[in-house]
Every structure is written in structure tokens, then in C-alpha cells.
Design a protein around this motif. Structure first.
Motif, PDB file in Angstrom:
ATOM      1  N   GLU A  79      39.261  37.014  27.240  1.00 57.83           N
ATOM      2  CA  GLU A  79      39.080  38.343  27.830  1.00 57.83           C
ATOM      3  C   GLU A  79      40.101  39.332  27.263  1.00 57.83           C
ATOM      4  N   LEU A  80      41.310  38.855  27.015  1.00 56.53           N
ATOM      5  CA  LEU A  80      42.310  39.712  26.382  1.00 56.53           C
ATOM      6  C   LEU A  80      41.882  40.078  24.974  1.00 56.53           C
ATOM      7  N   ARG A  81      41.400  39.097  24.248  1.00 56.98           N
ATOM      8  CA  ARG A  81      40.952  39.350  22.879  1.00 56.98           C
ATOM      9  C   ARG A  81      39.803  40.343  22.840  1.00 56.98           C
ATOM     10  N   ASP A  82      38.900  40.231  23.803  1.00 54.04           N
ATOM     11  CA  ASP A  82      37.725  41.090  23.813  1.00 54.04           C
ATOM     12  C   ASP A  82      37.993  42.448  24.441  1.00 54.04           C
ATOM     13  N   GLY A  83      39.233  42.676  24.882  1.00 54.70           N
ATOM     14  CA  GLY A  83      39.588  43.979  25.419  1.00 54.70           C
ATOM     15  C   GLY A  83      39.018  44.265  26.792  1.00 54.70           C
ATOM     16  N   ILE A  84      38.664  43.217  27.559  1.00 53.93           N
ATOM     17  CA  ILE A  84      38.046  43.451  28.860  1.00 53.93           C
ATOM     18  C   ILE A  84      38.921  43.003  30.024  1.00 53.93           C
ATOM     19  N   PHE A  85      40.010  42.293  29.737  1.00 50.32           N
ATOM     20  CA  PHE A  85      40.810  41.761  30.844  1.00 50.32           C
ATOM     21  C   PHE A  85      41.349  42.877  31.734  1.00 50.32           C
ATOM     22  N   TRP A  86      41.874  43.933  31.146  1.00 45.11           N
ATOM     23  CA  TRP A  86      42.527  44.985  31.916  1.00 45.11           C
ATOM     24  C   TRP A  86      41.552  46.035  32.437  1.00 45.11           C
ATOM     25  N   SER A  87      40.258  45.836  32.200  1.00 41.90           N
ATOM     26  CA  SER A  87      39.292  46.790  32.751  1.00 41.90           C
ATOM     27  C   SER A  87      39.241  46.647  34.264  1.00 41.90           C
ATOM     28  N   GLY A  88      38.997  47.749  34.957  1.00 44.06           N
ATOM     29  CA  GLY A  88      39.018  47.706  36.409  1.00 44.06           C
ATOM     30  C   GLY A  88      40.449  47.776  36.931  1.00 44.06           C
ATOM     31  N   HIS A  89      40.596  47.560  38.210  1.00 45.94           N
ATOM     32  CA  HIS A  89      41.907  47.694  38.843  1.00 45.94           C
ATOM     33  C   HIS A  89      42.556  46.328  38.973  1.00 45.94           C
ATOM     34  N   LYS A  90      43.686  46.129  38.279  1.00 42.22           N
ATOM     35  CA  LYS A  90      44.427  44.882  38.377  1.00 42.22           C
ATOM     36  C   LYS A  90      45.871  45.214  38.757  1.00 42.22           C
ATOM     37  N   PRO A  91      46.190  45.207  40.004  1.00 41.43           N
ATOM     38  CA  PRO A  91      47.571  45.508  40.416  1.00 41.43           C
ATOM     39  C   PRO A  91      48.521  44.416  39.949  1.00 41.43           C
ATOM     40  N   ILE A  92      49.743  44.796  39.689  1.00 42.04           N
ATOM     41  CA  ILE A  92      50.779  43.866  39.260  1.00 42.04           C
ATOM     42  C   ILE A  92      51.607  43.467  40.476  1.00 42.04           C
ATOM     43  N   HIS A  93      51.695  42.187  40.736  1.00 36.69           N
ATOM     44  CA  HIS A  93      52.453  41.672  41.875  1.00 36.69           C
ATOM     45  C   HIS A  93      53.818  41.190  41.374  1.00 36.69           C
ATOM     46  N   ALA A  94      54.856  41.945  41.698  1.00 40.14           N
ATOM     47  CA  ALA A  94      56.208  41.568  41.290  1.00 40.14           C
ATOM     48  C   ALA A  94      56.662  40.358  42.110  1.00 40.14           C
TER      49      ALA A  94
END
Length: 643
Positions: A79-94
Motif C-alpha cells: 500500500e505504501l508502494r502504491d501510494g494508497i496507504f496514507w489516503s483517508g484519515h490516519k491519525p498518529i497515536h504517540a
């Protein structure tokens, strides 16, 4: 062939590959010059994204079916390679976790980097992340049971090869772990093949030669007698024996330097075809000669290295062998004068090195303290990632992003994001060693300079498959007097009895009526290209679009054809199968004629591994050599570069 294998149920419910073209598009290799978004369709692998083999996931070494780079481990990287992983809302949990070092990748190189960093910085807090469900990278342990008896095999990196020419730093790491290669002279049964009168063999396949034929060698050499009934024509047999035993000077009138220069521009197949004038049937017979060791066939392997390795056809040239020629590949040059036997082998291959590293890094896991303890030591995977430990190994946690704090390359803190439990988590580190596949680094570090990304992409690994097959006994091998067979064609290029190693209370099979493991090798690089890099993408696409059922089918077929004359029945005699699929397998080693920049440079591996702020790059990829010592050397360099 359609009968169920006794004592196994891991085929139940397996589907047949569908949507080959769509899946092939998704699972293509990385393309240099394109950093994400280069595929616009998503497809599911035929066994499903959740399939990781069968068995208890709490103890991965004993799982069977399709292993290696399992489907769940590949999902996020693709998904990272295809450029789709970060699509949509992905909050970062510290997470609030801060480490002195984060290592991305838990293979030999990553584990070595963690160990070496803590040697330089006692008490340092280290987190190791890996997208797989097991540690070791390609150095993977495969376990089986036969009537309550443990049988140990390996799923990738085989042996401590040529330890006499390892770098001082790599030798020191072995010594620090208590690994004494000399002890294998006792642990490895070096008289096993002689005692049972077992030989090398070659199997001519009907698909290529019109009929199947097993040609058992005289020791490790074909002769007029051993080839007499083979599908090679009498003229073809004579030409091959000329090539092997009495080659002429196929480059008359040229000096030593001119002959070597001529070889630099040829592949081994071109040399045999255009210079030695071998007929096509000999070329077909020799195509897989280089496959299992180098990852691709004679059509792409360099003639200069074929000469250096004393493959058939070069004695008549009378070339000077006092030192390696400068255009020979890196491993050929490193191992030029070594004469080590191929015996330095734990029962689980180089996973033995990894388990000893885990034992040093994380006490209390059940990992071994000595090389003798290693075969029977059972790691408790629940204790690899325990809060409060100075070193934590977090599996099933693919890294998704690495960047310096505030985007400032000179910052003293690096932020590392990883994916687990359906969420993106973030930890902070004083430094990072990227010991993952180097072709993933550009996707994880989007701010790398473009030329460095291009160089990292060049090192895409060769796809390979290692299968371990548990047999009820090895009576058929004894009857046929073989221990190793090269296939001239077919899915699998090699079938061999496992190495006879007994150590630390673990005993190898003592006689032909006892269970044994058979190691089978499939080099998936497409043979349609004279440059092995051209064959990586097509080979990898075909590899990933196969369900386990098809691997098992071809494996059973080739073993049945090889061993049926010895009384072998695949349904009766195969007890279990573990197929270790590595879409990114062997690190690509530079060689002429297809790598014209070798050896004078600039070398992509050197350009790609440049430190970037507080991030350094390891793995055997960065050394362009598919060997354990290269992985360790990369770790030594990466830790040194962190300062």
C-alpha cells in the motif's frame, strides 16, 4: 497426484489463482524514478491477505504451508508502494516511547546493528520493528514433527559461508556470540554421502528434452557412461564432455588480457553458444547451472565469473589465475583464495545466528546462550516485546514513515511511525538504522534526495522460493544413490537432502528408514532476460499470484518424477510442506556484462546507503552481496556512521 498427503490438512480451503493480470499489476516490483502511486488497481492475493500459513501463530517456526514473506506482512508495504496507504484519515497515536535507537528490520543485519550499538553504548534502549511475524529476515527456522521427534530445517539463509575470509568485524561478532566455526567440523557429518554412496545428479525434464531422465553423476562429474542414456544426442554428449573435460582454446590468437576482456562482455550462455560453439541442446542442459547459487540462469550470468568459478569450458584458454580479475564480481574476488568446506551450518541455517543475537539482546526469552544450545532452544515470542526491557523486538509492526523532527535533517530526534492493531503509532529515537529491504526506504523516507532514491531502487532483490519437505523416509534417495539433483527445467531447479548436522542434543536422520527433510529451491527470476534485473519484476509477479496449492502441486510432481524409480509415492511419503516465498530474496550482486558500472562506479549500493541525518542504512542490499557476512558488515558500517 490428486491424492491427499498423509498427516497434513493445510490445503483445506485453498483457492485457485484468479485475476492474474490485475494481481500482477499490484504486485510488481518497485520502479526506479517512481516513488508511490505507480499502480492504480488493488487486488487480493489468491490465498487472501490474512493467510500466513497454518499452525499456531504464537510460535511461527512451527507453522507450515506458505510462509516466508507471508501475505499480512506484504499488505502495508505494498500500500505504501502504491501510494494508497496514507489516503483517508490516519491519525498518529504517540506512544510516548523514546529510544536511543530504532532498527527497522529484524534480519541478520538489523539484529546485528542492535547488538553492535549496545556494545558501543551499554544500556542503550533499542526498539526493533519488523513487518513479519517472525524474526530473522530470510534466516528463518522451519520446524516439523515426526512421531513426536523434532526435525529442524531452514527457510532461507543457509550457512556461514567461507568464514575464513569474513571481515575482522564479522568474525568478531561470531566470536562474541560464541559461534566457533571449527566445531562444525565435528557437528557436520562430512562422511555421510560417502558412507551411503550418494552422488550428485541431474534430471533432464520431458518438457525440455522430450522425456524425463535421471543422470546420476560419478561423484560430482558427468561422464560418457553417466550420460550414455540421457536425452542428449550422441553429438550433444560429445560436445558437452568436450566443454567439461577437454575444452579447446576457443579464443585463439588473443593474449591473456584480451581473452579476459572478451569474457567481460559475454554471458555464460553467449560464451558457450558464440565462442565455444555448443549446440542448442547443450545450452538448454546448462541453463539452470548457475540458478540456485546466483538466482538466475546461465543466459544472464557473466562469462568472466563463470571462468573464475571454474565452470565448464574455460581450461583451454590457459588464463592466469594468480589473482582475481578486476571485473569479476565482488564475492568471487572476496572468496578467491578460500578453500573452506561448505559445512558451517546450524540445523536451522543462519537463524542460529539470529537466535543467539536475540539471546544477547533480550534475556529471558528462551533464546540460546551457546551455539550448542541453539538447535533445541525454543523462543517464547510473548517475551520479545516487554515493557521495561532495554531492548524490545516488535513483530507484525511494519514501519510506515521515518522523518527527522520538524523536517530538519540536522535534528537530534527521528520520528518513526509503524502500523499495528489497525492504527499508526509513533515513537521517537536518537538514531535509526534502516535494515529493511533497501527498495522500501524511499517509500518510508519521502524527503531523501532523488538521486539516493534512484540508487536504492536499483538494488531490488531477486525473488526466490525455498521449500522444506518432510519425508517419511529417504529410502528412495538411497536406492537411486543421490543426495542432490539439479533440474534442467521446471518450477524447482534443485532438490537435495538436508545437511547432516547433529549438535547440542539434536540428531540428524541416521538411516534411510528415518524421516528427513528435503530442501527444494525455486529461482523465480524470469529467464526471458539476459539482464537479471529485467527478470525480477515478471518473476515476482508470477510468484505472488500463486496460491499455495500450486506450489505444492509442482513440488509433488517434480519429486515424484525424480524419485519414483526408487519407490517414492508423494501421497504416502510426503508428511508436511513449508514453502518459504521471498519476493525480495537474494541481494543483487553486480556482475558484467549487464552492470557496466562495475567495478569502477559509481556503484548504486554506495550511493544509496549514504547516511541521512540521524538515519543510516544497512542490510545485505547495501553491500550488493547475498551473504550473512555482508549483512553483518552493513550493520557494522551503519552503527559506525551513527557515531
Amino acid at each position: 497426484m490428486d491424492r491427499k498427503i498423509s498427516r497434513r490438512d493445510f490445503l483445506d480451503g485453498m483457492g485457485v489463482a484468479t485475476g492474474m493480470a490485475v494481481a500482477g499489476g499490484l504486485l510488481a516490483g518497485c520502479s526506479a524514478g517512481s516513488w508511490g502511486g505507480n499502480h492504480n488497481a488493488t487486488a487480493d492475493p489468491p490465498d487472501g491477505w490474512d493467510y500466513r500459513g497454518t499452525g499456531d501463530p504464537s510460535y511461527p517456526p512451527a507453522m507450515q504451508g506458505l510462509r516466508g514473506s507471508v501475505n499480512p506482512a506484504m499488505r502495508i508495504p505494498h500500500e505504501l508502494r502504491d501510494g494508497i496507504f496514507w489516503s483517508g484519515h490516519k491519525p498518529i497515536h504517540a506512544t510516548g516511547e523514546r529510544y536511543d535507537l530504532v532498527v527497522v528490520g529484524a534480519g541478520i543485519s538489523g539484529l546485528s546493528a542492535a547488538y553492535l550499538y549496545r556494545q558501543a553504548h551499554p544500556g542503550a534502549r533499542v526498539l526493533i520493528l519488523d513487518n513479519h511475524d517472525d524474526f530473522g529476515g530470510h534466516a528463518r527456522r522451519n520446524e516439523f514433527q515426526a512421531n513426536g521427534k523434532l526435525i529442524i530445517g531452514y527457510g532461507g539463509s543457509q550457512s556461514i559461508e567461507a568464514p575464513s575470509v569474513w571481515s575482522p568485524g564479522a568474525k568478531k561478532l561470531l566470536a562474541d556470540l560464541g559461534i566457533q566455526p571449527k566445531k562444525f567440523e565435528t557437528y557436520y557429518d562430512q562422511k555421510f554421502n560417502d558412507r551411503w554412496k550418494l552422488n550428485n545428479a541431474e534430471f533432464f525434464t520431458a518438457e525440455m528434452f522430450g522425456r524425463d531422465h535421471l543422470a546420476v553423476m560419478d561423484g560430482d562429474t558427468q561422464t560418457a557412461a553417466t550420460l550414455k542414456n540421457s536425452p542428449l544426442s550422441p553429438a550433444g554428449q560429445a560436445k558437452f564432455l568436450e566443454l567439461q573435460d577437454n575444452p579447446g582454446d576457443y579464443l585463439p590468437g588473443l593474449s591473456d588480457a584480451q581473452k579476459k576482456a572478451r569474457l567481460v562482455d559475454l554471458t555464460y550462455r553467449e560464451y558457450m553458444r558464440d565462442v565455444a560453439r555448443m549446440p542448442n541442446e547443450v545450452l538448454e542442459y546448462m541453463q539452470t547451472y548457475t540458478s540456485d547459487e546466483w538466482g538466475f540462469g546461465a543466459n544472464a550470468f557473466g562469462a568472466i565469473d563463470a571462468w573464475a568459478l571454474e565452470y565448464p569450458g574455460f581450461d583451454g584458454l590457459k588464463l592466469d589465475r594468480s589473482k582475481p580479475y578486476k571485473y569479476c564480481g565482488p564475492t568471487v574476488q572476496i572468496q578467491w583464495d578460500e578453500d573452506d568446506p561448505y559445512i558451517y551450518h546450524f540445523p536451522d541455517g543462519n537463524n542460529g545466528i539470529c537466535k543467539l543475537l536475540v539471546g544477547r539482546l533480550i534475556p529471558g526469552t528462551g533464546a540460546p546462550a551457546t551455539m550448542e544450545e541453539e538447535p533445541l532452544a525454543r523462543v517464547d515470542y510473548s517475551k520479545l516485546d516487554v515493557q521495561g526491557n532495554e531492548v524490545r523486538l516488535r513483530l507484525n509492526a511494519p514501519c510506515v514513515r521515518v522523518r527527522h523532527e520538524d523536517g530538519i535533517v540536522g535534528a537530534k530526534t527521528v520520528l518513526v511511525d509503524y502500523y499495528a492493531g489497525g492504527k499508526v503509532h509513533q515513537v521517537a529515537a536518537g538514531g535509526v538504522v534502516m535494515a529493511c529491504y533497501n527498495t522500501m526506504v524511499p517509500y518510508l523516507m519521502q524527503d531523501l534526495p532523488p538521486d539516493q532514491k534512484q540508487a536504492l531502487f536499483y538494488g531490488t532483490k531477486l525473488p526466490i522460493v525455498y521449500a522444506m519437505v518432510q519425508l517419511r523416509n529417504w529410502r528412495a534417495w538411497e536406492q537411486l544413490k543421490i543426495f542432490y539433483t539439479r533440474f534442467t527445467g521446471g518450477d524447482w531447479c534443485v532438490a537435495e537432502l538436508d545437511y547432516p548436522v547433529s549438535m547440542g542434543g539434536y540428531a540428524f536422520s541416521k538411516d534411510p528408514d528415518q524421516p528427513v527433510l528435503v530442501h527444494m529451491i525455486r529461482m523465480a527470476t524470469s529467464p526471458a532476460y539476459d539482464n537479471p534485473r529485467g527478470g525480477i519484476g515478471p518473476g515476482r509477479r508470477e510468484l505472488f499470484t500463486r496460491p499455495f496449492a500450486r506450489y505444492e502441486r509442482t513440488l509433488r510432481d517434480q519429486l515424484a518424477r525424480l524419485l519414483s524409480a526408487g519407490g517414492f509415492d508423494p501421497a504416502r511419503d510426503i508428511q508436511a510442506i513449508t514453502v518459504n516465498r521471498w519476493g525480495h530474496g537474494y541481494a543483487l550482486e553486480y556482475g558484467r556484462p549487464w552492470a557496466p558500472f562495475w567495478p569502477d562506479g559509481p556503484l548504486p549500493a554506495v550511493q544509496g546507503r549514504r547516511p541521512y541525518g540521524r538515519v543510516t542504512i544497512a542490510n545485505s542490499d547495501s553491500q550488493n552481496r547475498a551473504y550473512a557476512d555482508a549483512a553483518i558488515d552493513a550493520a557494522i558500517r551503519a552503527v559506525r556512521e551513527l557515531g
